[in-house]
Design an enzyme around this catalytic site. Sequence first.
Site, mmCIF file in Angstrom:
data_model
loop_
_atom_site.group_PDB
_atom_site.id
_atom_site.type_symbol
_atom_site.label_atom_id
_atom_site.label_comp_id
_atom_site.label_asym_id
_atom_site.label_seq_id
_atom_site.Cartn_x
_atom_site.Cartn_y
_atom_site.Cartn_z
ATOM 1 N N ASN A 105 -6.578 8.353 -38.801
ATOM 2 C CA ASN A 105 -5.111 8.375 -38.718
ATOM 3 C C ASN A 105 -4.570 6.978 -39.008
ATOM 4 O OD1 ASN A 105 -5.002 6.853 -36.124
ATOM 5 N ND2 ASN A 105 -6.088 8.650 -35.398
ATOM 6 N N ASP A 154 -8.182 14.406 -31.886
ATOM 7 C CA ASP A 154 -8.369 15.526 -30.954
ATOM 8 C C ASP A 154 -9.562 16.395 -31.349
ATOM 9 O OD1 ASP A 154 -6.228 14.870 -29.309
ATOM 10 O OD2 ASP A 154 -4.802 15.790 -30.675
HETATM 11 N N1 CTP Z 1 -6.477 10.535 -25.844
HETATM 12 C C1 CTP Z 1 -7.795 10.542 -25.413
HETATM 13 N N2 CTP Z 1 -8.661 11.441 -25.939
HETATM 14 C C2 CTP Z 1 -8.268 12.334 -26.849
HETATM 15 C C3 CTP Z 1 -6.931 12.345 -27.289
HETATM 16 C C4 CTP Z 1 -6.061 11.408 -26.773
HETATM 17 O O1 CTP Z 1 -8.159 9.722 -24.573
HETATM 18 N N3 CTP Z 1 -9.139 13.206 -27.320
HETATM 19 C C5 CTP Z 1 -5.567 9.556 -25.247
HETATM 20 C C6 CTP Z 1 -4.960 8.554 -26.190
HETATM 21 O O2 CTP Z 1 -5.742 7.366 -26.266
HETATM 22 C C7 CTP Z 1 -3.614 8.286 -25.542
HETATM 23 C C8 CTP Z 1 -3.277 9.582 -24.849
HETATM 24 O O3 CTP Z 1 -4.505 10.278 -24.741
HETATM 25 O O4 CTP Z 1 -3.707 7.284 -24.546
HETATM 26 C C9 CTP Z 1 -2.276 10.476 -25.495
HETATM 27 O O5 CTP Z 1 -2.599 10.704 -26.843
HETATM 28 P P1 CTP Z 1 -1.780 11.790 -27.672
HETATM 29 O O6 CTP Z 1 -2.375 11.927 -29.018
HETATM 30 O O7 CTP Z 1 -0.312 11.518 -27.587
HETATM 31 O O8 CTP Z 1 -2.047 13.045 -26.754
HETATM 32 P P2 CTP Z 1 -2.782 14.390 -26.997
HETATM 33 O O9 CTP Z 1 -3.417 14.782 -25.716
HETATM 34 O O10 CTP Z 1 -3.657 14.308 -28.180
HETATM 35 O O11 CTP Z 1 -1.567 15.372 -27.217
HETATM 36 P P3 CTP Z 1 -0.874 15.899 -28.562
HETATM 37 O O12 CTP Z 1 -1.613 15.308 -29.716
HETATM 38 O O13 CTP Z 1 -0.985 17.353 -28.443
HETATM 39 O O14 CTP Z 1 0.543 15.412 -28.448
#
Ligand code: CTP
Length: 397
Positions: free
Chosen positions: A209, A275
Amino acid sequence: MTLQNKHILIGITGGIAAYKICTLIRDFKKSGAEVKVICTPNSLNFVTKLTLQNLSQNEVYIQEFDVKNWKPEHISLADWADIMLIAPATANTISKIAQGIADNLLTSVACAFSKKIIIAPAMNVNMWNNPSVQANLKTLHKRGIEYLPPENGFLACGYVAKGRLCSLEKIYNAVEEALNYSDSLKGKKVVITSGGTIEEIDPVRYISNYSSGKMGLALAKSAYDMGAEVVLISTKDFDCPFKLVKVKSALDMQKAVVEEYNSTDYIIMAAAVADYRIKNFSKQKIKKGLEETITLEFVKNPDILAELSNKKSENEIKPIIVGFCAESENLIENAREKIARKGCDYLVANDISRKDIGFGSDENEVTILNKNGEIKKLEKASKNVIAREILEWISTK
Ligand code: CTP
């Protein structure tokens, strides 16, 4: 922030940008700082001792053995100053300081200086690009000396290229920021993740990303300046004076963070973690076939932040866990839902619909939430300023 009664020691070396430092001295003085100036003998080809003396309202120091009191000048000046700024810093002076050479008053003071040093290089572009100069800068940076890279523009040598002293505003702000650091993280350990994770498809391809890792780096630098022991776990390479653990995938990052869990006071997850990862990594390069479309299958990565927030510590004290969230709509609403779902202590919310801040940019504007529902909005500022404000909030609230 204030410079009132701060002691700023300015080292001027022999470059044409020396004349600009006169304005900077006046600005520092106007803000209430005490300024003393050390000149290398060559710098006096570009600016006069009398000018610097008048502007700083202090004697100007040049020779090492102009002994006026019992303490050697290089020691008493180092003791007097709260910070040392070397601007403009020539290739010669940068390289000497990096090698520990102390052959004039300025380099001797730098050698004896145990507090913060900031350098603002200015030189011809070919000198700037010289591998020895770059290696010496790297060495200084690794030892905690901050440098403000030169900018592109007209150079005195006739080139239009990189090498011009950065703006006086940048130098002023860097000095002001450094002098106003709180020591609320002294004796604490802070682990920070940064950059976008890299999920490999085959030996030559991956998905990732746009995260530049700049916010994580800014947090790491600020935590270091606030006295913390810092570990930066990052997918990007940086030169830094603290421990850097280089990782690629979300699984690598998870392993590296979990290893630190029981020995740290704070974990800040500023990384953009994928994710999902590819289900079947191909050891061989995937060849183009006859198909017009292909499908890749993904499996869910662990949510590192949620796992850490719900993990039991081997010690009495659990680290404080800070998450970041990137949202393109309904920032606060989504952030409230996310802090509740993930269970972290703080969440720093970024609005990624804005093109002027966040991903890849040097500036940011964020809102911090804590578990108790308190919210603090940090106005748009450089990532360094935002980083310090985040750290101050989480270390005192
Ligand atoms: N994060 C993590 N592990 C993952 C995904 C995200 O530890 N597999 C952490 C990121 O480092 C950040 C926080 O979670 O501190 C939020 O990341 P974000 O991408 O906004 O959240 P998601 O849970 O992935 O939610 P979404 O993408 O559905 O908004």
